[in-house]
Design a protein around this motif. Structure first.
Motif, mmCIF file in Angstrom:
data_model
loop_
_atom_site.group_PDB
_atom_site.id
_atom_site.type_symbol
_atom_site.label_atom_id
_atom_site.label_comp_id
_atom_site.label_asym_id
_atom_site.label_seq_id
_atom_site.Cartn_x
_atom_site.Cartn_y
_atom_site.Cartn_z
ATOM 1 N N PRO A 40 0.677 -1.246 -0.074
ATOM 2 C CA PRO A 40 -0.041 0.063 0.099
ATOM 3 C C PRO A 40 0.834 1.268 0.102
ATOM 4 C CG PRO A 40 -0.817 -1.514 1.727
ATOM 5 C CD PRO A 40 0.709 -2.140 1.141
ATOM 6 N N PRO A 41 0.144 2.527 -0.335
ATOM 7 C CA PRO A 41 1.385 3.516 -0.528
ATOM 8 C C PRO A 41 1.554 4.014 1.025
ATOM 9 C CG PRO A 41 -0.983 3.943 -1.475
ATOM 10 C CD PRO A 41 -1.203 2.736 -0.851
ATOM 11 N N GLY A 42 3.022 4.193 1.004
ATOM 12 C CA GLY A 42 3.631 4.483 2.393
ATOM 13 C C GLY A 42 3.852 3.253 3.230
ATOM 14 N N LYS A 43 3.545 2.131 2.736
ATOM 15 C CA LYS A 43 3.698 1.017 3.641
ATOM 16 C C LYS A 43 4.504 -0.069 3.236
ATOM 17 C CE LYS A 43 -1.023 1.718 5.769
ATOM 18 N NZ LYS A 43 -2.223 1.072 6.147
ATOM 19 N N GLN A 44 4.796 -1.078 4.035
ATOM 20 C CA GLN A 44 5.717 -2.369 3.556
ATOM 21 C C GLN A 44 4.700 -3.268 2.995
ATOM 22 O OE1 GLN A 44 7.860 -3.551 7.078
ATOM 23 N NE2 GLN A 44 9.295 -2.107 6.854
ATOM 24 N N MET A 82 -10.372 -10.681 -6.893
ATOM 25 C CA MET A 82 -10.701 -9.627 -5.858
ATOM 26 C C MET A 82 -12.216 -9.088 -6.203
ATOM 27 S SD MET A 82 -6.892 -7.737 -5.930
ATOM 28 C CE MET A 82 -6.938 -6.771 -7.624
ATOM 29 N N ASP A 83 -13.040 -9.395 -5.152
ATOM 30 C CA ASP A 83 -14.473 -8.741 -5.156
ATOM 31 C C ASP A 83 -14.484 -8.019 -3.932
ATOM 32 O OD1 ASP A 83 -15.098 -12.055 -6.036
ATOM 33 O OD2 ASP A 83 -15.068 -10.698 -7.467
ATOM 34 N N THR A 84 -15.398 -7.367 -4.211
ATOM 35 C CA THR A 84 -16.049 -6.084 -3.039
ATOM 36 C C THR A 84 -14.816 -5.258 -2.819
ATOM 37 O OG1 THR A 84 -17.392 -7.959 -2.354
ATOM 38 C CG2 THR A 84 -17.504 -5.788 -1.019
ATOM 39 N N LEU A 85 -13.933 -4.724 -3.832
ATOM 40 C CA LEU A 85 -12.872 -4.098 -3.372
ATOM 41 C C LEU A 85 -13.096 -2.505 -2.677
ATOM 42 C CD1 LEU A 85 -11.159 -4.689 -6.680
ATOM 43 C CD2 LEU A 85 -10.043 -4.985 -4.664
ATOM 44 N N LYS A 86 -12.284 -2.378 -1.872
ATOM 45 C CA LYS A 86 -12.342 -1.294 -0.800
ATOM 46 C C LYS A 86 -11.013 -0.229 -0.904
ATOM 47 C CE LYS A 86 -13.996 -4.188 2.765
ATOM 48 N NZ LYS A 86 -13.812 -4.632 4.458
ATOM 49 N N PRO A 87 -11.395 0.943 -0.969
ATOM 50 C CA PRO A 87 -10.333 1.860 -1.201
ATOM 51 C C PRO A 87 -8.882 1.500 -0.366
ATOM 52 C CG PRO A 87 -12.239 3.074 -0.812
ATOM 53 C CD PRO A 87 -12.468 1.640 -0.623
ATOM 54 N N GLU A 88 -9.109 1.112 0.877
ATOM 55 C CA GLU A 88 -7.889 0.407 1.496
ATOM 56 C C GLU A 88 -7.201 -0.841 0.636
ATOM 57 O OE1 GLU A 88 -10.969 0.800 2.894
ATOM 58 O OE2 GLU A 88 -11.337 -0.594 4.090
ATOM 59 N N ASP A 89 -7.720 -1.322 -0.451
ATOM 60 C CA ASP A 89 -6.880 -2.271 -1.076
ATOM 61 C C ASP A 89 -6.066 -1.709 -2.110
ATOM 62 O OD1 ASP A 89 -10.190 -4.172 -1.235
ATOM 63 O OD2 ASP A 89 -8.442 -4.451 -0.014
ATOM 64 N N THR A 90 -6.194 -0.327 -2.178
ATOM 65 C CA THR A 90 -5.276 0.316 -3.117
ATOM 66 C C THR A 90 -3.727 -0.147 -2.885
ATOM 67 O OG1 THR A 90 -6.783 2.062 -3.714
ATOM 68 C CG2 THR A 90 -4.420 2.491 -4.016
ATOM 69 N N ALA A 91 -3.148 -0.514 -3.867
ATOM 70 C CA ALA A 91 -1.700 -0.969 -3.635
ATOM 71 C C ALA A 91 -1.159 -1.338 -4.775
ATOM 72 C CB ALA A 91 -1.564 -2.037 -2.528
ATOM 73 N N TYR A 104 11.369 -15.042 -5.451
ATOM 74 C CA TYR A 104 11.568 -14.277 -6.766
ATOM 75 C C TYR A 104 10.151 -13.535 -6.635
ATOM 76 C CZ TYR A 104 14.884 -17.390 -8.336
ATOM 77 O OH TYR A 104 16.095 -18.281 -8.062
ATOM 78 N N TRP A 105 10.184 -12.150 -7.295
ATOM 79 C CA TRP A 105 8.954 -11.147 -7.589
ATOM 80 C C TRP A 105 8.557 -10.855 -8.834
ATOM 81 C CZ3 TRP A 105 6.366 -10.932 -2.873
ATOM 82 C CH2 TRP A 105 7.403 -11.106 -1.773
ATOM 83 N N GLY A 106 7.562 -10.619 -8.923
ATOM 84 C CA GLY A 106 7.025 -10.175 -10.319
ATOM 85 C C GLY A 106 7.185 -8.529 -10.409
ATOM 86 N N GLN A 107 6.894 -7.942 -11.440
ATOM 87 C CA GLN A 107 7.178 -6.603 -11.596
ATOM 88 C C GLN A 107 6.112 -5.572 -10.958
ATOM 89 O OE1 GLN A 107 5.392 -8.148 -13.847
ATOM 90 N NE2 GLN A 107 4.022 -7.071 -14.927
ATOM 91 N N GLY A 108 4.962 -6.388 -10.490
ATOM 92 C CA GLY A 108 3.942 -5.316 -9.695
ATOM 93 C C GLY A 108 2.978 -4.884 -10.663
ATOM 94 N N THR A 109 1.708 -4.728 -10.282
ATOM 95 C CA THR A 109 0.689 -4.297 -10.996
ATOM 96 C C THR A 109 -0.189 -3.352 -10.010
ATOM 97 O OG1 THR A 109 -0.974 -4.740 -12.422
ATOM 98 C CG2 THR A 109 -0.886 -6.245 -10.808
ATOM 99 N N GLN A 110 -0.426 -2.195 -10.493
ATOM 100 C CA GLN A 110 -1.210 -1.372 -9.556
ATOM 101 C C GLN A 110 -2.605 -1.341 -9.536
ATOM 102 O OE1 GLN A 110 0.054 1.677 -7.795
ATOM 103 N NE2 GLN A 110 -2.044 1.755 -7.027
ATOM 104 N N VAL A 111 -3.124 -1.495 -8.453
ATOM 105 C CA VAL A 111 -4.591 -1.474 -8.202
ATOM 106 C C VAL A 111 -5.188 -0.197 -7.426
ATOM 107 C CG1 VAL A 111 -6.661 -2.781 -7.114
ATOM 108 C CG2 VAL A 111 -4.713 -4.151 -8.247
ATOM 109 N N THR A 112 -5.858 0.483 -7.833
ATOM 110 C CA THR A 112 -6.631 1.676 -7.459
ATOM 111 C C THR A 112 -8.131 1.464 -7.400
ATOM 112 O OG1 THR A 112 -4.674 2.948 -8.500
ATOM 113 C CG2 THR A 112 -6.608 4.064 -7.749
ATOM 114 N N VAL A 113 -8.353 1.589 -5.847
ATOM 115 C CA VAL A 113 -9.949 1.571 -5.751
ATOM 116 C C VAL A 113 -10.143 2.956 -5.476
ATOM 117 C CG1 VAL A 113 -11.697 0.478 -4.447
ATOM 118 C CG2 VAL A 113 -9.540 -0.775 -5.027
#
Length: 115
Positions: A40-44, A82-91, A104-113
């Motif tokens: 999430p923004p600003g978090k680990q 991901m169902d019933t998404l909430k703004p706090e799921d933004t990450a 190993y990690w993927g490149q990451g994909t943005q989810v914005t609610v």
């Protein structure tokens, strides 16, 4: 060589749904663990959902009942519905796997609610 290619992120209104996919190379079955994580923004980075030893699943309390992890060994694809998404799921969401003690990690994909 392990490669992870993610897709499916985007922007959605609260209450909506998204599905993330991660194609795992060389194969899903060669990985000792597979899962989805998010930062999430600003978090680990934190665990969202994962397959653990024996094939059982583990979910973060915040997503239980709303998110579902699945895998298709024929296509080497790990998915997160991901169902019933909430703004706090933004990450930024990451696919993560472990092979021979290395993560190993993927490149990451943005989810914005949006609310």
């Amino acid at each position: 060589q392990v490669q992870l290619v993610e897709s499916g992120g985007g922007q959605v209104q609260a209450g909506g749904s998204l599905r993330l996919s991660c194609v795992v190379s060389p194969s899903l079955v060669s990985m000792s663990s597979t899962g989805w994580y998010r930062r999430p923004p600003g978090k680990q980075r934190e665990l969202v959902a994962a397959y653990v030893d024996g094939g059982s699943t583990n979910y973060a309390d915040s997503v239980k009942g709303r998110f579902t992890i699945s895998r298709d060994v024929a296509t080497n694809t790990l998915s997160l519905q991901m169902d019933t998404l909430k703004p706090e799921d933004t990450a930024v969401y990451y696919c993560g796997v472990n092979q021979a003690g290395r993560t190993y990690w993927g490149q990451g994909t943005q989810v914005t609610v949006s609310s």
